[in-house]
Design a protein around this motif. Structure first.
Motif, mmCIF file in Angstrom:
data_model
loop_
_atom_site.group_PDB
_atom_site.id
_atom_site.type_symbol
_atom_site.label_atom_id
_atom_site.label_comp_id
_atom_site.label_asym_id
_atom_site.label_seq_id
_atom_site.Cartn_x
_atom_site.Cartn_y
_atom_site.Cartn_z
ATOM 1 N N ARG A 29 -65.333 -109.814 48.369
ATOM 2 C CA ARG A 29 -65.324 -111.216 48.802
ATOM 3 C C ARG A 29 -66.075 -111.396 50.109
ATOM 4 O O ARG A 29 -66.880 -112.320 50.264
ATOM 5 N N THR A 80 -65.408 -118.145 49.126
ATOM 6 C CA THR A 80 -65.231 -116.752 48.707
ATOM 7 C C THR A 80 -64.730 -115.911 49.871
ATOM 8 O O THR A 80 -63.818 -115.089 49.704
ATOM 9 N N MET A 86 -60.562 -118.806 44.324
ATOM 10 C CA MET A 86 -61.526 -117.773 43.927
ATOM 11 C C MET A 86 -61.914 -117.861 42.465
ATOM 12 O O MET A 86 -63.097 -117.751 42.131
ATOM 13 N N ARG A 87 -60.959 -118.056 41.598
ATOM 14 C CA ARG A 87 -61.292 -118.087 40.167
ATOM 15 C C ARG A 87 -62.099 -119.333 39.824
ATOM 16 O O ARG A 87 -63.001 -119.279 38.993
ATOM 17 N N SER A 90 -65.712 -118.934 41.374
ATOM 18 C CA SER A 90 -66.539 -117.956 40.659
ATOM 19 C C SER A 90 -67.381 -118.597 39.568
ATOM 20 O O SER A 90 -68.511 -118.165 39.325
ATOM 21 N N ILE A 94 -71.353 -117.997 39.226
ATOM 22 C CA ILE A 94 -71.903 -117.279 38.065
ATOM 23 C C ILE A 94 -72.993 -118.121 37.413
ATOM 24 O O ILE A 94 -74.078 -117.624 37.097
ATOM 25 N N PHE A 127 -69.051 -111.851 40.816
ATOM 26 C CA PHE A 127 -68.191 -113.025 40.639
ATOM 27 C C PHE A 127 -67.401 -112.969 39.329
ATOM 28 O O PHE A 127 -66.290 -113.494 39.261
ATOM 29 N N LEU A 130 -64.503 -110.882 40.377
ATOM 30 C CA LEU A 130 -63.582 -111.671 41.209
ATOM 31 C C LEU A 130 -62.863 -112.727 40.385
ATOM 32 O O LEU A 130 -61.708 -113.058 40.665
ATOM 33 N N PHE A 131 -63.523 -113.266 39.366
ATOM 34 C CA PHE A 131 -62.874 -114.236 38.480
ATOM 35 C C PHE A 131 -61.666 -113.602 37.799
ATOM 36 O O PHE A 131 -60.591 -114.194 37.738
#
Length: 183
Positions: A29, A80, A86-87, A90, A94, A127, A130-131
């Protein structure tokens, strides 16, 4: 040498490492967030030149799309770093990388080696990771999750205390079923 003891020690070490999954999430992140915040900031402050590049690449509505891309990078990078949403963050990050790959970078790719040397797929995959992993507990999302879980637990305790004898909530019933099914 006692192989059984060695295997048990390795398994314990791997279990301990698994509990530290939040460390790579934090590092990822901070790194990609800073990168995108910095590049987005530079694009925002030189939006005319960035818009001209979009026009040269043949991207429709270059002024709008250049601004959208620059602000997506800057705000997405900042969120981020904080680990806030975060989700959700992302997804546009993306998409931004996929658009960059398809509209600009793929034109210069002649082989798998060329594609593997592009930075954009790695950023997109960062990402994606992270997702699915989330921001980790050392983030605004982690703090909010803790607060919400505490609030839900507190309200659940109040509901149980106020329920007449013999009545249970759907949450309690589901919890009992889950415990029963697990045995």
């Amino acid at each position: 040498m006692n192989y059984k003891r060695l295997v048990a020690a390795a398994a314990e070490l791997f279990d301990r490492l698994s509990t530290a999954w939040w460390i790579p999430a934090l590092l990822m992140r901070l790194f990609v967030g800073y990168f995108f915040m910095e590049t987005g900031w530079a694009k925002i402050h030189n939006l005319d030149a960035f818009t001209m590049r979009f026009a040269q690449w043949g991207i429709p509505y270059p002024a709008f799309n250049a601004a959208l891309s620059a602000y997506t990078e800057f705000l997405g990078g900042a969120l981020t770093i904080l680990g806030l949403g975060m989700r959700f963050v992302s997804i546009p990050m993306i998409i931004n990388m996929i658009v960059a790959i398809l509209t600009v970078k793929l034109k210069n790719v002649g082989s798998l080696d060329d594609f593997a040397e592009l930075d954009e797929p790695l950023y997109a995959l960062s990402f994606v990771w992270l997702f699915f992993s989330g921001a980790g507990w050392l983030s605004v999302d982690g703090f909010l999750k803790h607060v919400i879980n505490s609030w839900l637990h507190q309200n659940k305790s109040k509901d149980i205390a106020q329920a007449p004898t013999g009545e249970t909530s759907l949450i309690e019933d589901a919890g009992m079923l889950a415990r029963h099914d697990g045995h």
